[in-house]
Motif scaffolding. Sequence first.
Motif, PDB file in Angstrom:
ATOM      1  N   ILE A 265      10.431  21.205  34.727  1.00  0.00           N
ATOM      2  CA  ILE A 265      10.884  21.085  33.341  1.00  0.00           C
ATOM      3  C   ILE A 265       9.689  21.081  32.394  1.00  0.00           C
ATOM      4  O   ILE A 265       9.770  21.599  31.286  1.00  0.00           O
ATOM      5  N   GLU A 266       8.563  20.529  32.845  1.00  0.00           N
ATOM      6  CA  GLU A 266       7.361  20.512  32.009  1.00  0.00           C
ATOM      7  C   GLU A 266       6.859  21.923  31.751  1.00  0.00           C
ATOM      8  O   GLU A 266       6.478  22.261  30.630  1.00  0.00           O
ATOM      9  N   SER A 267       6.850  22.760  32.793  1.00  0.00           N
ATOM     10  CA  SER A 267       6.398  24.146  32.614  1.00  0.00           C
ATOM     11  C   SER A 267       7.350  24.904  31.697  1.00  0.00           C
ATOM     12  O   SER A 267       6.924  25.728  30.895  1.00  0.00           O
ATOM     13  N   PHE A 268       8.648  24.582  31.784  1.00  0.00           N
ATOM     14  CA  PHE A 268       9.612  25.244  30.910  1.00  0.00           C
ATOM     15  C   PHE A 268       9.420  24.787  29.467  1.00  0.00           C
ATOM     16  O   PHE A 268       9.530  25.597  28.544  1.00  0.00           O
ATOM     17  N   ASP A 269       9.112  23.510  29.252  1.00  0.00           N
ATOM     18  CA  ASP A 269       8.858  23.016  27.895  1.00  0.00           C
ATOM     19  C   ASP A 269       7.642  23.712  27.278  1.00  0.00           C
ATOM     20  O   ASP A 269       7.658  24.077  26.102  1.00  0.00           O
ATOM     21  N   LEU A 270       6.590  23.903  28.083  1.00  0.00           N
ATOM     22  CA  LEU A 270       5.409  24.628  27.595  1.00  0.00           C
ATOM     23  C   LEU A 270       5.760  26.073  27.269  1.00  0.00           C
ATOM     24  O   LEU A 270       5.313  26.620  26.260  1.00  0.00           O
ATOM     25  N   PHE A 271       6.549  26.686  28.134  1.00  0.00           N
ATOM     26  CA  PHE A 271       7.003  28.061  27.907  1.00  0.00           C
ATOM     27  C   PHE A 271       7.764  28.144  26.588  1.00  0.00           C
ATOM     28  O   PHE A 271       7.510  29.022  25.761  1.00  0.00           O
ATOM     29  N   GLN A 272       8.679  27.230  26.382  1.00  0.00           N
ATOM     30  CA  GLN A 272       9.500  27.241  25.175  1.00  0.00           C
ATOM     31  C   GLN A 272       8.650  27.034  23.920  1.00  0.00           C
ATOM     32  O   GLN A 272       8.845  27.715  22.921  1.00  0.00           O
ATOM     33  N   ALA A 273       7.693  26.119  23.967  1.00  0.00           N
ATOM     34  CA  ALA A 273       6.829  25.863  22.811  1.00  0.00           C
ATOM     35  C   ALA A 273       5.986  27.087  22.485  1.00  0.00           C
ATOM     36  O   ALA A 273       5.869  27.474  21.308  1.00  0.00           O
ATOM     37  N   SER A 274       5.404  27.707  23.505  1.00  0.00           N
ATOM     38  CA  SER A 274       4.605  28.913  23.292  1.00  0.00           C
ATOM     39  C   SER A 274       5.458  30.039  22.750  1.00  0.00           C
ATOM     40  O   SER A 274       5.049  30.777  21.849  1.00  0.00           O
ATOM     41  N   TRP A 275       6.652  30.172  23.300  1.00  0.00           N
ATOM     42  CA  TRP A 275       7.580  31.214  22.860  1.00  0.00           C
ATOM     43  C   TRP A 275       7.894  31.059  21.374  1.00  0.00           C
ATOM     44  O   TRP A 275       7.847  32.007  20.602  1.00  0.00           O
ATOM     45  N   GLU A 276       8.240  29.842  20.955  1.00  0.00           N
ATOM     46  CA  GLU A 276       8.606  29.590  19.570  1.00  0.00           C
ATOM     47  C   GLU A 276       7.442  29.833  18.624  1.00  0.00           C
ATOM     48  O   GLU A 276       7.625  30.352  17.525  1.00  0.00           O
ATOM     49  N   GLU A 277       6.234  29.483  19.051  1.00  0.00           N
ATOM     50  CA  GLU A 277       5.043  29.708  18.227  1.00  0.00           C
ATOM     51  C   GLU A 277       4.831  31.201  17.981  1.00  0.00           C
ATOM     52  O   GLU A 277       4.618  31.630  16.840  1.00  0.00           O
ATOM     53  N   ILE A 278       4.912  31.988  19.037  1.00  0.00           N
ATOM     54  CA  ILE A 278       4.726  33.439  18.893  1.00  0.00           C
ATOM     55  C   ILE A 278       5.875  34.042  18.091  1.00  0.00           C
ATOM     56  O   ILE A 278       5.659  34.923  17.254  1.00  0.00           O
ATOM     57  N   GLN A 279       7.065  33.558  18.316  1.00  0.00           N
ATOM     58  CA  GLN A 279       8.231  34.076  17.597  1.00  0.00           C
ATOM     59  C   GLN A 279       8.083  33.851  16.094  1.00  0.00           C
ATOM     60  O   GLN A 279       8.446  34.719  15.296  1.00  0.00           O
ATOM     61  N   GLN A 280       7.550  32.709  15.685  1.00  0.00           N
ATOM     62  CA  GLN A 280       7.330  32.445  14.264  1.00  0.00           C
ATOM     63  C   GLN A 280       6.298  33.406  13.679  1.00  0.00           C
ATOM     64  O   GLN A 280       6.420  33.837  12.539  1.00  0.00           O
ATOM     65  N   GLU A 281       5.289  33.732  14.476  1.00  0.00           N
ATOM     66  CA  GLU A 281       4.267  34.673  14.011  1.00  0.00           C
ATOM     67  C   GLU A 281       4.831  36.087  13.851  1.00  0.00           C
ATOM     68  O   GLU A 281       4.265  36.902  13.151  1.00  0.00           O
ATOM     69  N   LEU A 282       5.945  36.344  14.514  1.00  0.00           N
ATOM     70  CA  LEU A 282       6.541  37.679  14.482  1.00  0.00           C
ATOM     71  C   LEU A 282       7.628  37.828  13.418  1.00  0.00           C
ATOM     72  O   LEU A 282       8.416  38.760  13.506  1.00  0.00           O
TER      73      LEU A 282
ATOM     74  N   MET B 243       1.166  54.259  10.755  1.00  0.00           N
ATOM     75  CA  MET B 243       0.183  53.560  11.565  1.00  0.00           C
ATOM     76  C   MET B 243       0.832  52.308  12.178  1.00  0.00           C
ATOM     77  O   MET B 243       1.477  51.523  11.502  1.00  0.00           O
ATOM     78  N   LEU B 244       0.644  52.151  13.460  1.00  0.00           N
ATOM     79  CA  LEU B 244       1.234  51.017  14.172  1.00  0.00           C
ATOM     80  C   LEU B 244       0.449  49.734  13.905  1.00  0.00           C
ATOM     81  O   LEU B 244      -0.757  49.732  13.829  1.00  0.00           O
ATOM     82  N   ASP B 245       1.192  48.648  13.793  1.00  0.00           N
ATOM     83  CA  ASP B 245       0.588  47.323  13.662  1.00  0.00           C
ATOM     84  C   ASP B 245       0.417  46.784  15.089  1.00  0.00           C
ATOM     85  O   ASP B 245       1.344  46.238  15.670  1.00  0.00           O
ATOM     86  N   HIS B 246      -0.791  46.943  15.615  1.00  0.00           N
ATOM     87  CA  HIS B 246      -1.039  46.577  17.014  1.00  0.00           C
ATOM     88  C   HIS B 246      -1.008  45.066  17.237  1.00  0.00           C
ATOM     89  O   HIS B 246      -0.763  44.617  18.354  1.00  0.00           O
ATOM     90  N   THR B 247      -1.233  44.281  16.183  1.00  0.00           N
ATOM     91  CA  THR B 247      -1.181  42.826  16.374  1.00  0.00           C
ATOM     92  C   THR B 247       0.245  42.381  16.682  1.00  0.00           C
ATOM     93  O   THR B 247       0.454  41.485  17.500  1.00  0.00           O
ATOM     94  N   ARG B 248       1.232  43.025  16.039  1.00  0.00           N
ATOM     95  CA  ARG B 248       2.634  42.701  16.332  1.00  0.00           C
ATOM     96  C   ARG B 248       2.979  43.107  17.758  1.00  0.00           C
ATOM     97  O   ARG B 248       3.659  42.377  18.467  1.00  0.00           O
ATOM     98  N   LEU B 249       2.517  44.277  18.179  1.00  0.00           N
ATOM     99  CA  LEU B 249       2.791  44.732  19.545  1.00  0.00           C
ATOM    100  C   LEU B 249       2.137  43.808  20.563  1.00  0.00           C
ATOM    101  O   LEU B 249       2.714  43.522  21.617  1.00  0.00           O
ATOM    102  N   LYS B 250       0.949  43.301  20.255  1.00  0.00           N
ATOM    103  CA  LYS B 250       0.268  42.357  21.153  1.00  0.00           C
ATOM    104  C   LYS B 250       1.087  41.064  21.284  1.00  0.00           C
ATOM    105  O   LYS B 250       1.159  40.484  22.363  1.00  0.00           O
ATOM    106  N   LYS B 251       1.696  40.647  20.184  1.00  0.00           N
ATOM    107  CA  LYS B 251       2.531  39.442  20.240  1.00  0.00           C
ATOM    108  C   LYS B 251       3.721  39.657  21.175  1.00  0.00           C
ATOM    109  O   LYS B 251       4.077  38.780  21.949  1.00  0.00           O
ATOM    110  N   TYR B 252       4.331  40.829  21.099  1.00  0.00           N
ATOM    111  CA  TYR B 252       5.443  41.123  22.010  1.00  0.00           C
ATOM    112  C   TYR B 252       4.953  41.162  23.456  1.00  0.00           C
ATOM    113  O   TYR B 252       5.630  40.689  24.365  1.00  0.00           O
ATOM    114  N   GLU B 253       3.767  41.712  23.662  1.00  0.00           N
ATOM    115  CA  GLU B 253       3.206  41.745  25.018  1.00  0.00           C
ATOM    116  C   GLU B 253       2.927  40.321  25.509  1.00  0.00           C
ATOM    117  O   GLU B 253       3.095  40.020  26.694  1.00  0.00           O
ATOM    118  N   GLN B 254       2.525  39.424  24.602  1.00  0.00           N
ATOM    119  CA  GLN B 254       2.321  38.021  24.981  1.00  0.00           C
ATOM    120  C   GLN B 254       3.647  37.379  25.394  1.00  0.00           C
ATOM    121  O   GLN B 254       3.689  36.603  26.355  1.00  0.00           O
TER     122      GLN B 254
END
Length: 121
Positions: A31-48, A1-12
């Motif tokens: 640079i501000e938009s890139f900082d937001l991108f990086q912060a969001s990326w790291e947050e999702i990466q930790q969840e994964l 059975m697939l863990d769809h929450t993990r797949l959703k994180k990758y889609e995010q």
Amino acid sequence: MLDHTRLKKYEQLIALTQDQLNLVNDSRWSIESFDLFQASWEEIQQELSIPDQLIKEQREAEAALCQELQSLHRHLILMLQLEQKHIGNEAAHVKQNQTVVQAYYGLGRVDQTAYYMDQKK
């Protein structure tokens, strides 16, 4: 059975990267938009954080999404490198213009007398 929450994180992550690419393509990158991108990326990466045991089907689905992410990141890196070169060229052009203004118009000098040192032809 697939863990769809993990797949959703990758889609995010894919959506985040695609949004950042669109900003760079539309010349709205900052640079501000890139900082937001990086912060969001790291947050999702930790969840994964990858558990030790994933079923084969789950790993294959995640691998496909990771390949798409890798492709998008390569494109984003190329676009950011082009943006960096463009900004560098603009800075060099500004410096060159400042030199010309100083040489021919003498701005910033006390005596305000311009000296022309062109070669005689």
